[in-house]
Design a protein around this motif. Structure first.
Motif, PDB file in Angstrom:
ATOM      1  N   PHE A  26       0.858  -1.168   0.000  1.00  8.31           N
ATOM      2  CA  PHE A  26       0.000   0.000   0.000  1.00  8.31           C
ATOM      3  C   PHE A  26       0.904   1.230   0.000  1.00  8.31           C
ATOM      4  CE2 PHE A  26      -2.452  -3.279   2.243  1.00  8.31           C
ATOM      5  CZ  PHE A  26      -3.534  -3.336   1.395  1.00  8.31           C
ATOM      6  N   ALA A  27       0.987   1.939  -1.104  1.00 14.73           N
ATOM      7  CA  ALA A  27       1.958   3.018  -1.211  1.00 14.73           C
ATOM      8  C   ALA A  27       1.325   4.392  -1.227  1.00 14.73           C
ATOM      9  CB  ALA A  27       2.796   2.837  -2.474  1.00 14.73           C
ATOM     10  N   ALA A  28       0.031   4.500  -1.483  1.00 14.61           N
ATOM     11  CA  ALA A  28      -0.594   5.819  -1.576  1.00 14.61           C
ATOM     12  C   ALA A  28      -0.592   6.493  -0.207  1.00 14.61           C
ATOM     13  CB  ALA A  28      -2.017   5.684  -2.094  1.00 14.61           C
ATOM     14  N   GLU A  29      -0.005   7.658  -0.140  1.00 14.83           N
ATOM     15  CA  GLU A  29       0.216   8.346   1.133  1.00 14.83           C
ATOM     16  C   GLU A  29      -1.071   8.510   1.928  1.00 14.83           C
ATOM     17  OE1 GLU A  29       2.292  10.189   4.142  1.00 14.83           O
ATOM     18  OE2 GLU A  29       3.111   9.246   2.332  1.00 14.83           O
ATOM     19  N   ARG A  31      -3.774   6.759   1.834  1.00 16.45           N
ATOM     20  CA  ARG A  31      -4.559   5.552   2.050  1.00 16.45           C
ATOM     21  C   ARG A  31      -3.768   4.494   2.811  1.00 16.45           C
ATOM     22  NH1 ARG A  31      -9.241   5.331  -0.374  1.00 16.45           N
ATOM     23  NH2 ARG A  31      -9.306   3.078  -0.288  1.00 16.45           N
ATOM     24  N   ARG A  32      -2.772   4.931   3.560  1.00 13.95           N
ATOM     25  CA  ARG A  32      -2.029   3.978   4.379  1.00 13.95           C
ATOM     26  C   ARG A  32      -2.942   3.369   5.439  1.00 13.95           C
ATOM     27  NH1 ARG A  32       3.892   6.673   5.666  1.00 13.95           N
ATOM     28  NH2 ARG A  32       4.473   7.153   3.517  1.00 13.95           N
ATOM     29  N   ILE A  33      -2.795   2.088   5.640  1.00 17.24           N
ATOM     30  CA  ILE A  33      -3.621   1.386   6.618  1.00 17.24           C
ATOM     31  C   ILE A  33      -2.863   1.329   7.941  1.00 17.24           C
ATOM     32  CG2 ILE A  33      -4.693  -0.814   7.212  1.00 17.24           C
ATOM     33  CD1 ILE A  33      -5.086  -1.291   4.236  1.00 17.24           C
ATOM     34  N   PRO A  34      -3.469   1.751   9.028  1.00 15.75           N
ATOM     35  CA  PRO A  34      -2.736   1.772  10.301  1.00 15.75           C
ATOM     36  C   PRO A  34      -2.447   0.371  10.819  1.00 15.75           C
ATOM     37  CG  PRO A  34      -5.040   2.312  10.660  1.00 15.75           C
ATOM     38  CD  PRO A  34      -4.843   2.260   9.168  1.00 15.75           C
ATOM     39  N   TRP A  35      -1.304   0.238  11.461  1.00 13.23           N
ATOM     40  CA  TRP A  35      -0.996  -0.961  12.258  1.00 13.23           C
ATOM     41  C   TRP A  35      -1.152  -0.596  13.723  1.00 13.23           C
ATOM     42  CZ3 TRP A  35       2.447  -1.502  16.236  1.00 13.23           C
ATOM     43  CH2 TRP A  35       2.597  -2.793  16.744  1.00 13.23           C
ATOM     44  N   ARG A  36      -1.777  -1.463  14.492  1.00 19.35           N
ATOM     45  CA  ARG A  36      -1.904  -1.266  15.936  1.00 19.35           C
ATOM     46  C   ARG A  36      -1.526  -2.553  16.654  1.00 19.35           C
ATOM     47  NH1 ARG A  36      -6.408   1.444  13.892  1.00 19.35           N
ATOM     48  NH2 ARG A  36      -6.494   3.680  14.452  1.00 19.35           N
ATOM     49  N   CYS A  44       1.127   2.794  13.999  1.00 14.49           N
ATOM     50  CA  CYS A  44       1.911   3.463  12.967  1.00 14.49           C
ATOM     51  C   CYS A  44       1.153   3.346  11.646  1.00 14.49           C
ATOM     52  CB  CYS A  44       3.318   2.873  12.852  1.00 14.49           C
ATOM     53  SG  CYS A  44       3.365   1.118  12.412  1.00 14.49           S
ATOM     54  N   PHE A  45       1.658   4.052  10.625  1.00 14.00           N
ATOM     55  CA  PHE A  45       1.029   4.048   9.305  1.00 14.00           C
ATOM     56  C   PHE A  45       2.091   3.667   8.265  1.00 14.00           C
ATOM     57  CE2 PHE A  45      -1.577   6.655  11.935  1.00 14.00           C
ATOM     58  CZ  PHE A  45      -2.873   6.409  11.523  1.00 14.00           C
ATOM     59  N   PRO A  46       2.439   2.375   8.214  1.00 15.52           N
ATOM     60  CA  PRO A  46       3.538   1.951   7.328  1.00 15.52           C
ATOM     61  C   PRO A  46       3.211   2.177   5.851  1.00 15.52           C
ATOM     62  CG  PRO A  46       2.355   0.050   8.166  1.00 15.52           C
ATOM     63  CD  PRO A  46       1.834   1.234   8.923  1.00 15.52           C
ATOM     64  N   GLU A  47       4.227   2.616   5.128  1.00 16.29           N
ATOM     65  CA  GLU A  47       4.061   2.792   3.690  1.00 16.29           C
ATOM     66  C   GLU A  47       3.983   1.452   2.987  1.00 16.29           C
ATOM     67  OE1 GLU A  47       6.012   5.332  -0.021  1.00 16.29           O
ATOM     68  OE2 GLU A  47       7.044   5.219   1.914  1.00 16.29           O
ATOM     69  N   PHE A  48       4.751   0.481   3.493  1.00 16.05           N
ATOM     70  CA  PHE A  48       4.768  -0.845   2.887  1.00 16.05           C
ATOM     71  C   PHE A  48       4.590  -1.910   3.960  1.00 16.05           C
ATOM     72  CE2 PHE A  48       7.598   1.811   0.250  1.00 16.05           C
ATOM     73  CZ  PHE A  48       6.933   1.722  -0.964  1.00 16.05           C
TER      74      PHE A  48
END
Length: 453
Positions: A26-29, A31-36, A44-48
């Motif tokens: 997921f690379a679109a700034e 639309r990052r999917i959060p990790w919890r 966090c909101f990892p780029e990849f």
């Protein structure tokens, strides 16, 4: 309707492919999917997000990725070891037992394997883990990173059972580590916070399959203090819990047995936590009445006996979420510290209802193990995940530090690099190894940068 369902199915399939593919992210700034993590205290909101299925794929990810790379297991750590907005790498597709040695009772297990998935396959091979923690959702590599432990005065943490491991470094090099090969690195890598590289395989020294008899007895707090040391010395595994504002707790022992499988009626610990919360909410106006009612009720609870295969008897389901701080103290200081903690808690924090957990762990020689060169008691305090834990933990942490505690690497704490360098005799040596393996800090997220640069 069928068209809409087909469209939904297609979207789900694409999302699943992106989540597990080692090359699609997921690379679109925006639309990052959060990790919890499990409790929600870290995010966090990892780029990849990457999930390799082979060492070769992992090597390619490490060498081609820009920015920070952090390995992620089950998310059961409360400290900030995982968060990065760059790349998260999961070893969930690198799971399972890949080799075993029947005579030596050793098995080589992939780093992404969850502890809860090891017991049955090992038993079928004539082996069993020597010790397990009370939660079995962690990945094996994650257990090594944080020195995950069970309880038993004569048994070390899980990394002490490691005979060899495979490490992929920041350069993509694959290193085999054991007492015979890369011995110094081996002592560092067995507990490394994921800062040396990514552990892909672990050879564990196991035991023959064994059956445990677990006995749970409810007791008054003063009685627990009187019997704790003797029970720790005279049982294979021993721990106890104290329930705030009750004057009561329970002791838990596990011992190897040949008795037939069986169980008395068991109290659901998740229901128990919810009941304690309900009592807190309804009786918040009178802690004294709360103690009278709860202690009276707890004295009516029957003792429990459960006889099961070891891997089934260690772990509990934890469905009521919390945040946790745990410190490892010299054994001689443990009960003194606990008494002080109880006084501070019950005088100032009437809203706390989660039990305090007290365990015993044997010392070891692993550089960043909290049990390094000392016999240890572990004290863990908890706070319901929807409630602010900070003031409570801030009040208790000085007591744990006063008694020379070292925090669990996966639990919340406020220590700095200066604190850790004083607590760990091999801190400097570890950091030298880390610098040699990862001079650019590829595996250092903001939290680890504070500790190692």
């Amino acid at each position: 309707m069928l068209s809409r369902r087909h469209f939904l199915t297609s979207l789900v399939a694409v999302a699943a492919a992106q989540a597990i593919s080692p090359t699609i992210s997921f690379a679109a700034e925006k639309r990052r999917i959060p990790w919890r993590n499990w409790s929600g205290s870290q995010q966090c909101f990892p780029e990849f997000r990457k999930a390799p299925s082979t060492v070769a794929e992992l090597q390619e990810i490490i060498t081609s990725s820009k920015g920070v790379i952090r390995p992620v297991g089950s998310g059961h750590s409360f400290s900030a070891l995982v968060p990065t907005d760059d790349t998260l790498v999961s070893l969930s597709r690198m799971s399972g037992i890949v080799d075993h040695h029947p005579e030596k009772l050793q098995a080589t297990i992939q780093g992404g394997t969850r502890l809860g998935d090891i017991g049955q396959p090992l038993e079928e091979l004539g082996q069993a883990l020597t010790i397990m923690p009370d939660i079995d959702q962690q990945s094996l590599a994650g257990c090594l990173a944080t020195a995950t432990h069970g309880t038993g005065a004569g048994i070390g943490c899980i990394p002490t059972m490691v005979e060899a491991l495979e490490l992929v470094t920041a350069s993509g090099e694959v290193l085999q580590c054991s007492e015979q090969e890369n011995a110094e690195l081996f002592q560092a890598a067995k507990v490394s916070l994921g800062s040396l590289g990514i552990i892909t395989k672990v050879t564990m020294q196991n035991s023959a399959p064994y059956r445990l008899k677990r006995e749970t007895v409810w007791r008054e707090f003063d009685e627990i203090l009187e019997v704790a040391e003797d029970m720790a010395d005279n049982n294979r595994n021993f721990e106890f819990y104290y329930i705030p504002f009750t004057g009561m707790g329970w002791t838990d022992v596990h011992n190897i047995t040949n008795e037939p499988l069986g169980s008395t009626e068991r109290l659901d610990t998740n229901d128990g936590a919810n009941d304690l919360k309900l009592a807190r909410d309804m009786l918040s106006w009178s802690p004294a009445l709360r103690e009278v009612i709860l202690s009276t009720y707890m004295k009516t609870i029957d003792d429990e006996v459960v006889i099961e295969s070891s891997w089934k008897n260690y772990a509990n389901d934890r469905n009521v979420r919390f945040n946790e701080m745990e410190y490892h103290l010299p054994r001689e200081n443990g009960l003194k510290a606990l008494k002080e903690i109880r006084e501070v808690l019950e005088e100032n924090f009437h809203e706390v209802f989660f039990p305090i957990e007290f365990r015993y762990v044997k010392g070891d020689d692993i550089w960043l193990s909290p049990f390094y060169q000392r016999e240890t008691c572990s004290i863990a305090i908890h706070r319901f995940f929807e409630e602010d834990y900070q003031e409570f933990f801030k009040a208790i942490e000085p007591i744990l530090r006063k008694y020379h505690g070292r925090p669990h690497w996966g639990k919340l704490n406020k220590l700095t690099v200066q604190d850790f360098s004083r607590l760990y005799p091999k801190w400097k040596e570890f950091n030298q190894v880390r610098q040699q393996l990862d001079p650019q800090g590829k595996f250092l997220n903001p939290y680890l940068k504070q500790l190692f640069t």
